[in-house]
Design a protein around this motif. Sequence first.
Motif: not given
Length: 200
Positions: A1-12
Amino acid sequence: DQNYREVTGIGMNMEEMEANSDLTGRIVCDLNEVPELPFEDERFDAVICASSVQYFTNPEAVLNEASRVLRPGGIIIISFTDKCFESKVPLAWKSRSNLGRCHLIQEVVRTAGYIEPELIWKVHPLSSLGVVLPPVREVTGGDPFMAIVSYKDAPPPGWAMQVAGQPAMLGTYQAGPFKNVTPFAAMYLLYLALSHTLPL
């Protein structure tokens, strides 16, 4: 697993995004109604568009926005299959073959100012028969996987994907989605491939 500072999702659909535990932020918006991303310039290292580009009514505007929020050298990955809601996609998409759709997105990526886009192509020769004969698709590896990959301005040193030692050009295809792909890009492509197995 990789940790990221920010992972933002955009959707409907917020409910769908809440089911994705990898996201650290979720924003509901309609990019057809307002093709603008609610972020400051050069905020992200990567932009991933999975199974969405076929529904954009103004893909050029959306990809321009993606370029704006990408840092220099940032990667954009646009993936899709041949499945879609027919009533929701524009004629320019419905009237093209899988390869024609790939070339269409490559041209849009060029128009938006990214460097020469690479095509990742994992489509069995008999895959199209699976549209009318589902058992055929089951024995040929499932749905096809296609992705367009490019960078903003220039690829970071050591991250540029290569085919036979040369930068990939239009019409250059790989035998599989991870052949001659850098680890950084392969990691994102693996995420995209897995995301296609999730229910809509």
